[in-house]
Design a protein around this motif. Structure first.
Motif, PDB file in Angstrom:
ATOM      1  N   MET A  66       0.826  -1.202   0.000  1.00 27.72           N
ATOM      2  CA  MET A  66       0.000   0.000   0.000  1.00 27.72           C
ATOM      3  C   MET A  66       0.864   1.257   0.000  1.00 27.72           C
ATOM      4  O   MET A  66       0.584   2.231  -0.714  1.00 27.72           O
ATOM      5  N   LEU A  67       1.951   1.253   0.791  1.00 25.52           N
ATOM      6  CA  LEU A  67       2.811   2.425   0.868  1.00 25.52           C
ATOM      7  C   LEU A  67       3.547   2.661  -0.453  1.00 25.52           C
ATOM      8  O   LEU A  67       3.769   3.808  -0.864  1.00 25.52           O
ATOM      9  N   VAL A  68       3.929   1.558  -1.132  1.00 24.66           N
ATOM     10  CA  VAL A  68       4.658   1.695  -2.393  1.00 24.66           C
ATOM     11  C   VAL A  68       3.759   2.277  -3.478  1.00 24.66           C
ATOM     12  O   VAL A  68       4.204   3.072  -4.319  1.00 24.66           O
ATOM     13  N   THR A  69       2.506   1.875  -3.470  1.00 23.34           N
ATOM     14  CA  THR A  69       1.592   2.295  -4.541  1.00 23.34           C
ATOM     15  C   THR A  69       0.810   3.559  -4.190  1.00 23.34           C
ATOM     16  O   THR A  69      -0.167   3.887  -4.886  1.00 23.34           O
ATOM     17  N   LEU A  70       1.181   4.254  -3.106  1.00 27.16           N
ATOM     18  CA  LEU A  70       0.522   5.532  -2.823  1.00 27.16           C
ATOM     19  C   LEU A  70       0.778   6.509  -3.959  1.00 27.16           C
ATOM     20  O   LEU A  70       1.859   6.496  -4.573  1.00 27.16           O
ATOM     21  N   PRO A  71      -0.161   7.419  -4.283  1.00 23.96           N
ATOM     22  CA  PRO A  71      -1.478   7.616  -3.645  1.00 23.96           C
ATOM     23  C   PRO A  71      -2.613   6.813  -4.290  1.00 23.96           C
ATOM     24  O   PRO A  71      -3.759   6.982  -3.918  1.00 23.96           O
ATOM     25  N   LEU A  72      -2.253   5.951  -5.279  1.00 21.47           N
ATOM     26  CA  LEU A  72      -3.323   5.202  -5.937  1.00 21.47           C
ATOM     27  C   LEU A  72      -3.992   4.207  -4.989  1.00 21.47           C
ATOM     28  O   LEU A  72      -5.214   3.993  -5.047  1.00 21.47           O
ATOM     29  N   SER A  73      -3.238   3.599  -4.112  1.00 17.40           N
ATOM     30  CA  SER A  73      -3.801   2.574  -3.232  1.00 17.40           C
ATOM     31  C   SER A  73      -4.740   3.134  -2.172  1.00 17.40           C
ATOM     32  O   SER A  73      -5.524   2.387  -1.583  1.00 17.40           O
TER      33      SER A  73
END
Length: 284
Positions: free
Chosen positions: A44-51
């Protein structure tokens, strides 16, 4: 009254214990579970802000969300209303509607205690009182409540006579409500109200009851008519005794009768003659 309050308090304490056991399990998700949660959080942190759009959910004012993390109910129980946060891949949730639900009980063919077949239907009002129990303890709380209402209606009416069913609807509805509420307590369901809508009798029985009621009314009418005749005869007897005391009173009664007949514009007037006069003429 005190015993009823004690029973209610015991049931409430047991329900809270079951809810606490579900919301705060003693066993943990284990090491592998925490590793999966950590990987999900890292993803989730890697794909922020999409996640962030996949992690933030919204439930309405009349809904509650039950969150499952790796198949187990998350600590804290139901979430909502408003915003709540889930982790992708490891968390899932189920929305539960907390509003009052109404359904009709289909007509049930019931054999009463006095061996009369009647068709009875009703309506039930219930709501989800505890979202956690409604999700964890039963597959489909709505379908189960509907089927239980049908069987409860048949069981309660089977212990009643036809006269009791027709006259004690409120008592039957209250008994059904208490039975359903006790049975659905483990499911987190609160039965608020039960009403008996219609009681349909066989056509032959309707005719028999109508004939019985008509015969009862006719018998009562004959009794009333007989009592009226008896009262009228007593009044006539008293009037005859009064008139016998004064011969002039009978003549005044004759004149009142003539006045009544003449007021109606009759072409023929009957003039009564005293019997004493006729007897004098016959002697001559």
């Amino acid at each position: 009254m005190d015993s009823d309050n004690e029973v209610i308090s015991v049931k409430e304490s047991k329900r809270r214990e079951r809810q606490s056991a579900l919301e705060n399990p003693e066993t943990d998700i284990g090491l592998c579970g925490w590793l999966l949660v950590g990987l999900s959080l890292l993803l989730m942190l890697v794909t922020l802000p999409l996640s962030i759009w996949m992690c933030i959910k919204i439930v309405k004012e009349y809904e509650r969300a039950i969150i499952f993390r790796l198949g187990r109910i998350l600590r804290g129980g139901a979430k909502g209303p408003g915003l709540f946060f889930i982790l992708p891949c490891t968390d899932s949730f189920i929305n539960v509607d907390m509003r009052t639900i109404t359904f009709d009980i289909p007509p049930q063919e019931v054999l009463t205690k006095d061996s009369v077949t009647v068709s009875v239907d009703g309506v039930v009002y219930y709501r989800v009182q505890n979202a956690t129990l409604a999700v964890a303890n039963i597959t489909n709380a709505d379908a189960a409540t509907r089927l239980l209402a049908q069987t409860t209606l048949r069981n309660v009416l089977g212990t009643k006579n036809l006269a009791e069913i027709l006259s004690d609807r409120e008592e039957i509805a209250h008994s059904m409500q208490s039975t359903l509420d006790d049975a659905t307590d483990d499911w987190g369901i609160k039965v608020e109200r039960v009403e008996i809508k219609d009681v349909k009798l066989p056509l032959q029985l309707q005719r028999a009851m109508a004939a019985e009621a008509e015969a009862t009314r006719e018998a009562r009418a004959k009794v009333i008519a007989a009592e009226g005749e008896m009262n009228a005869s007593r009044a006539l007897k008293e009037a005859s005794l009064v008139i016998a005391e004064s011969p002039s009173a009978l003549q005044l009664r004759y004149l009142q009768t003539l006045n009544t007949i003449a007021a109606e514009k009759n072409s023929t007037i009957i003039f009564p003659l005293p019997l004493e006069m006729m007897q004098g003429l016959l002697k001559r």
